[in-house]
Design a protein around this motif. Structure first.
Motif, PDB file in Angstrom:
ATOM      1  N   MET A  33      -8.720   2.321  -7.736  1.00 58.68           N
ATOM      2  CA  MET A  33      -7.527   1.964  -6.593  1.00 58.68           C
ATOM      3  C   MET A  33      -6.817   0.872  -7.242  1.00 58.68           C
ATOM      4  O   MET A  33      -5.703   0.979  -6.965  1.00 58.68           O
ATOM      5  CB  MET A  33      -8.165   1.488  -5.357  1.00 58.68           C
ATOM      6  CG  MET A  33      -8.907   2.868  -4.819  1.00 58.68           C
ATOM      7  SD  MET A  33      -9.916   2.267  -3.314  1.00 58.68           S
ATOM      8  CE  MET A  33      -8.345   1.747  -2.026  1.00 58.68           C
ATOM      9  N   LEU A  37      -2.702   1.260  -7.907  1.00 64.65           N
ATOM     10  CA  LEU A  37      -1.825   0.297  -7.482  1.00 64.65           C
ATOM     11  C   LEU A  37      -1.006  -0.351  -8.496  1.00 64.65           C
ATOM     12  O   LEU A  37       0.271  -0.397  -8.646  1.00 64.65           O
ATOM     13  CB  LEU A  37      -2.413  -0.500  -6.632  1.00 64.65           C
ATOM     14  CG  LEU A  37      -1.633  -1.484  -5.735  1.00 64.65           C
ATOM     15  CD1 LEU A  37      -0.834  -0.500  -4.560  1.00 64.65           C
ATOM     16  CD2 LEU A  37      -2.465  -2.358  -4.962  1.00 64.65           C
ATOM     17  N   SER A  40       1.485   2.323 -10.241  1.00 65.58           N
ATOM     18  CA  SER A  40       2.451   2.475  -9.048  1.00 65.58           C
ATOM     19  C   SER A  40       3.584   1.376  -9.082  1.00 65.58           C
ATOM     20  O   SER A  40       4.974   1.644  -9.099  1.00 65.58           O
ATOM     21  CB  SER A  40       2.038   2.771  -7.691  1.00 65.58           C
ATOM     22  OG  SER A  40       1.042   3.853  -7.850  1.00 65.58           O
ATOM     23  N   GLU A  46       6.800   3.589  -6.291  1.00 73.57           N
ATOM     24  CA  GLU A  46       5.599   3.176  -5.148  1.00 73.57           C
ATOM     25  C   GLU A  46       5.053   4.254  -4.133  1.00 73.57           C
ATOM     26  O   GLU A  46       4.116   4.097  -3.800  1.00 73.57           O
ATOM     27  CB  GLU A  46       6.367   2.237  -4.517  1.00 73.57           C
ATOM     28  CG  GLU A  46       6.925   0.823  -5.035  1.00 73.57           C
ATOM     29  CD  GLU A  46       7.664  -0.072  -4.087  1.00 73.57           C
ATOM     30  OE1 GLU A  46       7.805   0.048  -3.013  1.00 73.57           O
ATOM     31  OE2 GLU A  46       8.226  -1.049  -4.787  1.00 73.57           O
ATOM     32  N   SER A  49       1.702   5.333  -4.985  1.00 64.97           N
ATOM     33  CA  SER A  49       0.566   4.600  -4.132  1.00 64.97           C
ATOM     34  C   SER A  49      -0.220   5.262  -2.980  1.00 64.97           C
ATOM     35  O   SER A  49      -1.217   4.919  -2.667  1.00 64.97           O
ATOM     36  CB  SER A  49       0.968   3.053  -3.586  1.00 64.97           C
ATOM     37  OG  SER A  49       1.994   3.292  -2.664  1.00 64.97           O
ATOM     38  N   VAL A  52      -3.529   6.045  -3.731  1.00 65.45           N
ATOM     39  CA  VAL A  52      -4.473   5.093  -3.474  1.00 65.45           C
ATOM     40  C   VAL A  52      -4.985   4.988  -2.319  1.00 65.45           C
ATOM     41  O   VAL A  52      -6.289   4.842  -1.925  1.00 65.45           O
ATOM     42  CB  VAL A  52      -3.673   3.639  -3.967  1.00 65.45           C
ATOM     43  CG1 VAL A  52      -4.874   2.438  -3.827  1.00 65.45           C
ATOM     44  CG2 VAL A  52      -3.301   3.837  -5.228  1.00 65.45           C
ATOM     45  N   ARG A 291      -3.886   6.148 -14.469  1.00 63.52           N
ATOM     46  CA  ARG A 291      -4.369   4.911 -14.245  1.00 63.52           C
ATOM     47  C   ARG A 291      -4.521   3.916 -15.433  1.00 63.52           C
ATOM     48  O   ARG A 291      -5.126   2.924 -15.294  1.00 63.52           O
ATOM     49  CB  ARG A 291      -5.367   5.127 -13.321  1.00 63.52           C
ATOM     50  CG  ARG A 291      -5.329   6.019 -12.131  1.00 63.52           C
ATOM     51  CD  ARG A 291      -6.293   6.049 -10.981  1.00 63.52           C
ATOM     52  NE  ARG A 291      -5.940   6.980 -10.086  1.00 63.52           N
ATOM     53  CZ  ARG A 291      -6.223   6.835  -8.648  1.00 63.52           C
ATOM     54  NH1 ARG A 291      -6.454   5.759  -8.272  1.00 63.52           N
ATOM     55  NH2 ARG A 291      -5.999   7.748  -8.069  1.00 63.52           N
TER      56      ARG A 291
END
Length: 379
Positions: A33, A37, A40, A46, A49, A52, A291
């Protein structure tokens, strides 16, 4: 919506009883996560996210099941019965709809040809869900009579066939193979298990050169619809997966250590004018691309944590009540291995039934916190 209500009700109940709520897999999922974040925010997308938030919800769903089972062990029987019997009911509806030609009931659409998907958007997800149902049917004592259990197995296998999911077929081989070998090991010892594996490997090595896979795929393509849309398209499916993997690796090598953001593989391929624009369909590649290194570390720790819990469930002494409910835990280990293999074909980390499975595994883990412990939230 139902899962959301179940999570809220369970957490409120546990807090009112001042029960110390454990959150299994919190460290690796937290890293995933955090990585999502960061990717993002640093890439300026954004909206990514949102994935997430979905990760956090999946973790809460897993924790709700784990703690409900630990707090009230009798709930394990209810959960297992619900999973097995509902799975058989859905498999029966799929088979009836497919045989009777009721497309809306079986989940057959023009986009997927003759492949059935139930209420899922993708037949592969339906196949993976049915694979879970099969594993719980084999691992538990929900259906005690052998004849009835084998009838249930046959029904689920027929439903799996109607989904036309090659990934589920591979997962089935892994599930049954790993579960059977581990069961042989427990009943007859390591030597017997090694002998069976060696014999199976030898037969496979000898038989492999004798099988013309291309010819088999061609015959399946010219055969019945159910074979054409499953085995007949395996060559095309394999080629597309290879292209996606190579594009994903290139994206990772050309990108940065943070990643492009959760769920941004397809958009990034589009912006790069890639020849084949699609989602990664591979958890390992998708995690690294989207990620970055931190996400890759989180995924490795998650796999390690799941494997450790499954090993304890299958080998450590367990509560007699749990043993009576789950007398064949080797098939849960097989299901875990099937998920690991399935992650090569599609992104299973988004599947809610995966996190339900992980919650049950953590709930029956012999090293889990005893029900009598109370206090604040705990990892």
């Amino acid at each position: 919506m139902t899962i959301t209500v179940a999570v809220i009700v369970t957490m409120v109940w546990l807090q009112r009883e001042h029960y110390r709520v454990a959150v299994p897999y919190v460290v690796p999922t937290g890293l995933l996560m955090l990585a999502g974040l960061l990717a993002s925010l640093l890439t300026g997308v954004e909206s990514a996210s949102l994935a997430v938030v979905q990760d956090g919800f999946a973790l809460l769903w897993c924790a709700a099941l784990t703690n409900a089972i630990r707090r009230r062990p009798d709930l394990l029987r209810l959960v297992l019965r619900t999973w097995v019997w509902s799975g058989l009911a859905w498999a029966g509806l799929l088979c009836f709809g497919r045989i009777a030609g009721i497309n809306w009931l079986a989940g057959v659409s023009v986009r997927n040809g003759t492949r059935a998907s139930l209420t899922f958007d993708d037949p592969n997800v339906a196949g993976n869900y049915l694979l879970c149902c099969l594993a719980f049917l084999l691992a538990t004592s929900v259906i005690r009579r052998r004849a009835a259990r084998w009838a249930g197995v046959a029904l689920i296998l027929l439903a799996l066939l109607f989904t036309g999911s090659n990934g589920a077929a591979v997962g089935l081989i892994v599930l049954v193979g790993v579960g059977s070998v581990l069961r042989l090991r427990r009943r007859f010892g390591v030597a017997a298990a090694v002998a069976v594996v060696a014999l199976g490997g030898t037969i496979g090595i000898v038989a492999a050169p004798l099988v013309d896979l291309a010819s088999v795929q061609q015959k399946a393509s010219d055969s019945a619809d159910i074979l054409r849309d499953s085995l007949g398209r395996s060559g095309e499916s394999t080629e597309s997966r290879e292209v996606l993997v190579s594009q994903g690796i290139k994206l990772y090598l050309d990108g940065n250590v943070v990643g492009v953001g959760p769920g941004r593989t397809k958009a990034t391929l589009h912006d790069a004018a890639a020849p084949y624009v699609k989602e990664a369909h591979n958890d390992y590649i998708a995690t690294l691309v989207e990620r970055g290194l931190l996400g890759g570390l989180g995924l490795m720790l998650l796999i390690w944590g799941i494997g450790t819990r499954l090993a304890r469930v299958s080998q450590w002494p367990r509560d007699p009540a749990i043993v009576a409910l789950v007398p064949r835990p080797e098939f849960l280990v097989g299901l875990g291995c099937a998920f690991a293999i399935s992650a090569v074909f599609y992104e299973v980390l988004h599947f809610r039934h995966l996190w339900a499975f992980l919650g049950i595994v953590a709930g029956i883990d012999p090293a889990g916190a005893p029900p009598a412990r109370r206090g604040p939230w705990a990892p």
